[in-house]
Design an enzyme around this catalytic site. Structure first.
Site, PDB file in Angstrom:
ATOM      1  N   ARG A   2      11.178  -2.335   6.977  1.00 58.17           N
ATOM      2  CA  ARG A   2      11.748  -1.919   8.261  1.00 58.17           C
ATOM      3  C   ARG A   2      10.639  -1.595   9.246  1.00 58.17           C
ATOM      4  O   ARG A   2       9.605  -1.034   8.888  1.00 58.17           O
ATOM      5  CB  ARG A   2      12.637  -0.681   8.087  1.00 58.17           C
ATOM      6  CG  ARG A   2      13.918  -0.929   7.302  1.00 58.17           C
ATOM      7  CD  ARG A   2      14.648   0.386   7.104  1.00 58.17           C
ATOM      8  NE  ARG A   2      15.869   0.242   6.311  1.00 58.17           N
ATOM      9  CZ  ARG A   2      17.086   0.101   6.823  1.00 58.17           C
ATOM     10  NH1 ARG A   2      17.242   0.074   8.131  1.00 58.17           N
ATOM     11  NH2 ARG A   2      18.140  -0.011   6.050  1.00 58.17           N
ATOM     12  N   TYR A  16      17.997  -6.391  -0.110  1.00 55.06           N
ATOM     13  CA  TYR A  16      17.671  -4.976   0.080  1.00 55.06           C
ATOM     14  C   TYR A  16      18.589  -4.073  -0.734  1.00 55.06           C
ATOM     15  O   TYR A  16      18.132  -3.342  -1.623  1.00 55.06           O
ATOM     16  CB  TYR A  16      17.739  -4.621   1.566  1.00 55.06           C
ATOM     17  CG  TYR A  16      17.390  -3.182   1.836  1.00 55.06           C
ATOM     18  CD1 TYR A  16      16.100  -2.724   1.632  1.00 55.06           C
ATOM     19  CD2 TYR A  16      18.351  -2.283   2.286  1.00 55.06           C
ATOM     20  CE1 TYR A  16      15.772  -1.396   1.863  1.00 55.06           C
ATOM     21  CE2 TYR A  16      18.036  -0.960   2.529  1.00 55.06           C
ATOM     22  CZ  TYR A  16      16.746  -0.510   2.312  1.00 55.06           C
ATOM     23  OH  TYR A  16      16.438   0.801   2.532  1.00 55.06           O
ATOM     24  N   ALA A  28       7.469  18.358   1.330  1.00 55.17           N
ATOM     25  CA  ALA A  28       6.676  19.481   0.827  1.00 55.17           C
ATOM     26  C   ALA A  28       5.469  19.722   1.726  1.00 55.17           C
ATOM     27  O   ALA A  28       5.133  20.875   2.059  1.00 55.17           O
ATOM     28  CB  ALA A  28       6.232  19.199  -0.606  1.00 55.17           C
ATOM     29  N   LYS A  29       4.807  18.657   2.141  1.00 55.55           N
ATOM     30  CA  LYS A  29       3.623  18.809   2.981  1.00 55.55           C
ATOM     31  C   LYS A  29       3.998  19.241   4.396  1.00 55.55           C
ATOM     32  O   LYS A  29       3.269  20.016   5.031  1.00 55.55           O
ATOM     33  CB  LYS A  29       2.836  17.496   3.005  1.00 55.55           C
ATOM     34  CG  LYS A  29       2.251  17.123   1.644  1.00 55.55           C
ATOM     35  CD  LYS A  29       1.356  15.906   1.723  1.00 55.55           C
ATOM     36  CE  LYS A  29       0.701  15.621   0.374  1.00 55.55           C
ATOM     37  NZ  LYS A  29      -0.256  14.499   0.428  1.00 55.55           N
ATOM     38  N   ASP A  38     -25.117 -16.024 -27.312  1.00 53.27           N
ATOM     39  CA  ASP A  38     -23.763 -16.547 -27.527  1.00 53.27           C
ATOM     40  C   ASP A  38     -23.061 -16.783 -26.199  1.00 53.27           C
ATOM     41  O   ASP A  38     -22.974 -15.898 -25.355  1.00 53.27           O
ATOM     42  CB  ASP A  38     -22.950 -15.558 -28.370  1.00 53.27           C
ATOM     43  CG  ASP A  38     -23.469 -15.454 -29.790  1.00 53.27           C
ATOM     44  OD1 ASP A  38     -23.177 -16.341 -30.591  1.00 53.27           O
ATOM     45  OD2 ASP A  38     -24.199 -14.473 -30.074  1.00 53.27           O
ATOM     46  N   ASP A  73       5.241  -1.329   0.077  1.00 50.71           N
ATOM     47  CA  ASP A  73       6.359  -0.874  -0.732  1.00 50.71           C
ATOM     48  C   ASP A  73       7.075  -1.957  -1.540  1.00 50.71           C
ATOM     49  O   ASP A  73       6.817  -3.144  -1.452  1.00 50.71           O
ATOM     50  CB  ASP A  73       7.339  -0.074   0.118  1.00 50.71           C
ATOM     51  CG  ASP A  73       7.734   1.220  -0.588  1.00 50.71           C
ATOM     52  OD1 ASP A  73       7.258   1.478  -1.706  1.00 50.71           O
ATOM     53  OD2 ASP A  73       8.524   1.974  -0.016  1.00 50.71           O
ATOM     54  N   ARG A  91      17.128  13.146   1.458  1.00 51.20           N
ATOM     55  CA  ARG A  91      18.032  12.018   1.637  1.00 51.20           C
ATOM     56  C   ARG A  91      18.976  11.982   0.440  1.00 51.20           C
ATOM     57  O   ARG A  91      18.601  12.360  -0.668  1.00 51.20           O
ATOM     58  CB  ARG A  91      17.225  10.717   1.725  1.00 51.20           C
ATOM     59  CG  ARG A  91      18.046   9.474   1.976  1.00 51.20           C
ATOM     60  CD  ARG A  91      17.126   8.272   2.157  1.00 51.20           C
ATOM     61  NE  ARG A  91      16.349   8.001   0.959  1.00 51.20           N
ATOM     62  CZ  ARG A  91      16.764   7.236  -0.048  1.00 51.20           C
ATOM     63  NH1 ARG A  91      17.972   6.683  -0.009  1.00 51.20           N
ATOM     64  NH2 ARG A  91      16.004   7.016  -1.088  1.00 51.20           N
ATOM     65  N   LEU A  93       6.837  13.927   1.240  1.00 50.08           N
ATOM     66  CA  LEU A  93       6.163  14.467   2.411  1.00 50.08           C
ATOM     67  C   LEU A  93       6.856  15.701   2.965  1.00 50.08           C
ATOM     68  O   LEU A  93       6.268  16.424   3.765  1.00 50.08           O
ATOM     69  CB  LEU A  93       6.070  13.382   3.487  1.00 50.08           C
ATOM     70  CG  LEU A  93       5.290  12.123   3.077  1.00 50.08           C
ATOM     71  CD1 LEU A  93       5.198  11.156   4.245  1.00 50.08           C
ATOM     72  CD2 LEU A  93       3.908  12.471   2.557  1.00 50.08           C
ATOM     73  N   ASP A 111     -29.359 -14.676 -22.433  1.00 54.04           N
ATOM     74  CA  ASP A 111     -28.293 -14.320 -23.375  1.00 54.04           C
ATOM     75  C   ASP A 111     -28.184 -15.450 -24.403  1.00 54.04           C
ATOM     76  O   ASP A 111     -28.641 -16.576 -24.161  1.00 54.04           O
ATOM     77  CB  ASP A 111     -26.985 -14.136 -22.609  1.00 54.04           C
ATOM     78  CG  ASP A 111     -25.805 -13.878 -23.526  1.00 54.04           C
ATOM     79  OD1 ASP A 111     -25.935 -13.037 -24.428  1.00 54.04           O
ATOM     80  OD2 ASP A 111     -24.774 -14.560 -23.351  1.00 54.04           O
TER      81      ASP A 111
END
Length: 742
Positions: free
Chosen positions: A10, A86, A377-378, A499, A140, A272, A375, A497
């Site tokens: 979106r 969706y 919480a922040k 092998d 996302d 939500r 977010l 080197d």
């Protein structure tokens, strides 16, 4: 550098049809809020669905013109595509699986086909506007196939992907029929970002288990590219929250609400509508608080804001009914004339009104069952300008990895949550301030700007590293220049080197002895004037002595643990331990039993599990399991786990071919260096050699720290034979001196 193209399902603006035409309105959401500050501060374009299906071509053109003014390119989806891609696959299959609600996940092949088709539609839209120097940042779970679709058309494009949801464990992801396609889609990106280290580890484990690709230090090795995975915890617009907290509109809302609530203390819940958010569990815990601690009856109110979501889906309708019933029962049982236990708002609120609730809430209650970051919480922390209030946070939210000063709880343990509410209500103001100040400092420092800038800066760095690993073919002109440099050098050093570089790998390693032709070539090169040759091998010193001890060349055994200059005795690089082998040998024995045909090679200071004779799919699977097992056992020790070609080795840390190469350089101080190698162990050698050294990767993959590559052992031997041209007599020679060691 070109512009940055942000791609999401979106757009941050939604288009609404009105009588006067079309209207653009901001869309609330973590991605829109998180990217908006950065998006408006530079050269960016945004590609996504505008949220409206045009009825005709004229409407489509009008909406496109309106959005282009804002720097946005719309991808129009039909109602059928929205339903299948969706609502169907993205939210009916991926969302529950990624949030550990596999019981709600349903796979439908028609919806999967729609998901593929819509990702392709996004790809087409991006390619019409993307230039060769642009960065493309995909966001996302709705667009997991898009990076690979873009890569197939633009192989050199700079592509980043960020997953905002959790990434599930391998055991959950493996249930999906399209699991490999989803992983391969993500591997089209150069940098893949996750909210936490835990989600990143789940992804790397799934790549190893399902695709059989080697992963090392957050890097995924594919035949054509190295891909990086990293954790980038998403931030918020901190200053926006602070400004909103003091805005007049916010203060007006806060004053109105405080008068309505009177003296009741406020517990704020804002989500939500979704079964992942633990809303019903939160209501049950609040009821338990009132039962267990009756002194809070009449004193504390739960303000619950639930933003409508997917109301047409039966599962969400049932969840809404459950919440309505719980709220009704709580209010009916405990409500008094002057107090309501739960104030329930089922609607979306403008940010000023949300900010008012943040400022009023004594407790921020953020307890999702599973969440990528969260977010809210922040935002609650940032909005507490008085530095009071308590955040109660689910330990299963990504934010819990950062906000350690919150009260962290198990969201499904309603008793623990009720006790946490009681503790928060009793917490002294000094303790509230201490915790809030610490969380605000973190949220302010790692805000949305820091998050986006860090991701894009690392994406640019990753692309630079990828280009640095793109080696040039050792064509005729470069070969001629190499031979000329060799012939005119005063002191030469060849680091070879064995092998995979000079001889092919064998199912039985002991059968890879050098033939007479190779021995003759090595002897001739070693006897060339002013030329030192060293075999840099992972083999044990006894085997190297048996095969090459009679030649006048240097030997490096066990990836650098043992060194033997020409005509001298073996010496240890430095003091090493071997007592750990007794503990870890049984682990490797277990995997020998679990993979028929595998075997253990025991060296003096390392153990190697070989699976060259094992069925390829089984061998890769067991190797991934063994690496995970050994990494766990070797954590916080001085041991190192290394993946090579059809082998897994555990050895003392700090021992590698690069360190051994540095020793040889310090001894001979050559003005010409040639190094040949074929696998990851040789990258350490390539990395430490001087920039003018001729470093050559042997094998089909051209991705290396080496400057050049050849495609086969035959090409490597041809190169060495070309050095047998008689060299001129040197004017001086390096003095003989003892080999340096600790």
């Amino acid at each position: 550098m070109g512009k940055t193209i942000i791609v999401s399902n979106r757009l941050p603006l939604k288009v609404q049809r009105t009588d006067a035409g079309f209207l653009l309105q901001p869309r609330e959401g973590g991605l829109a809020i998180g990217l908006d500050p950065m998006y408006r501060s530079g050269d960016y374009l945004w590609v996504g669905w505008p949220g409206l299906t045009p009825e005709n071509e004229a409407e489509q053109q009008a909406i496109t013109a309106l959005l282009q003014v804002e720097g946005m390119t719309p991808v129009f989806l039909s109602e059928t595509e929205v339903s299948s891609y969706y609502e169907g696959f993205s939210n009916g299959t991926l969302w529950p699986t990624f949030h550990y609600f596999a019981q709600y996940s349903a796979f439908d092949y028609e919806q999967w086909a729609a998901y593929v088709a819509v990702n392709e539609k996004f790809c087409t839209a991006i390619l019409t506007i993307a230039g060769p120097d642009d960065r493309i940042w995909v966001h996302d779970y709705e667009l997991m196939l898009l990076p690979q679709q873009l890569r197939q058309v633009r192989p050199q494009a700079t592509i980043g992907f960020f997953l905002h949801t959790p990434f599930p464990s391998y055991e959950l992801l493996r249930v999906l029929p399209c699991r490999k396609e989803l992983l391969l889609g993500l591997l089209g990106a150069d940098l893949i970002g996750f909210q936490t280290l835990g989600y990143m580890r789940h992804f790397l484990s799934s790549v190893s288990q399902l695709l059989g690709l080697p992963t090392h230090n957050s890097q995924i090795e594919t035949p054509s590219r190295t891909i990086w995975a990293e954790a980038f915890p998403m931030g918020i617009d901190y200053n926006r929250c602070v400004a909103a907290a003091g805005a007049p509109a916010t203060q007006m809302f806060a004053h109105t609400y405080r008068e309505a609530l009177r003296e009741a203390r406020v517990v704020l819940s804002l989500d939500r509508l979704d079964y992942t958010n633990g809303i019903a569990e939160r209501l049950n815990a609040f009821e338990k608080l009132l039962q267990r601690y009756p002194q809070w009856q009449g004193q504390v109110s739960l303000v619950m804001v639930v933003v409508p979501s997917r109301e047409q889906v039966e599962l969400y309708r049932k969840l809404k009914e459950e919440i309505d019933e719980l709220v009704g029962r709580l209010n009916a049982q405990y409500r008094t004339i002057n107090w309501r236990p739960v104030h329930y708002f089922y609607r979306s609120l403008p940010f000023e009104e949300v900010a008012a609730w943040y400022s009023l809430a004594d407790i921020g209650l953020v307890t999702p069952i599973r969440d990528g970051m969260n977010l809210v919480a922040k935002e609650y922390v940032a909005s507490r300008t008085d530095q009071r209030g308590v955040l109660i946070l689910s330990e299963r939210a990504g934010a819990a990895r950062e906000l350690a000063d919150a009260l962290l709880i198990n969201p499904t343990d309603t008793s623990e949550l009720a006790d946490a509410l009681h503790e928060a209500l009793l917490m002294p103001e000094t303790e509230q301030r201490r915790r809030m100040v610490a969380m605000q400092a973190l949220v302010k420092q790692y805000d949305a700007f820091a998050w986006s800038h860090r991701f894009l800066a690392q994406l640019t760095e990753v692309k630079t590293k990828q280009l640095g690993l793109a080696t040039a073919p050792l064509g005729p002109e470069i070969t001629q220049a190499l031979v000329e440099a060799y012939r005119h050098a005063r002191q030469r050093l060849l680091l070879l080197d064995y092998d995979g570089t000079l001889v092919p790998f064998r199912a039985h390693p002991e059968r890879a002895q050098p033939d007479a032709e190779l021995l003759a070539l090595l002897q001739e090169l070693s006897e060339s004037p002013d030329t030192q040759v060293a075999l840099v091998s992972g083999r044990d010193r006894h085997t190297l002595t048996e095969w090459f001890g009679h030649l006048p060349l240097g030997l490096i055994a066990e990836e650098g643990a043992w060194l033997r200059p020409p005509h001298q005795e073996w010496m240890l690089f430095h003091e090493l331990r071997a007592d750990w082998k007794q503990e870890l040998r049984p682990v490797l024995d277990l995997y020998v039993v679990r993979a028929s045909g595998s075997f253990i090679e025991e060296k003096e200071f390392s153990l190697v599990w070989h699976f060259r004779r094992v069925d390829p799919d089984l061998g890769r699977r067991r190797a991934r399991e063994l690496v995970s097992h050994l990494l766990f056992l070797a954590a916080n020790s001085d041991l190192q786990v290394l993946e090579g070609d059809k082998m897994v080795e555990i050895r003392n840390a700090g021992i590698h071919k690069g360190a051994a190469a540095v020793r040889w350089l310090s001894l001979y101080q050559p003005d010409f260096v040639l190094a040949l190698g074929d696998d990851r162990t040789d990258e350490d050698m390539f990395r430490v050699l001087p920039p003018d050294a001729y470093t050559v990767k042997v094998g089909e993959s051209a991705r290396s720290q080496a400057r050049y590559h050849v495609s086969s052992i035959r090409d490597a031997l041809t190169l060495l034979r070309s050095l047998r041209v008689p060299a001129p007599v040197a004017t001086s020679s390096a003095p003989s001196k003892p080999f340096p060691y600790l």
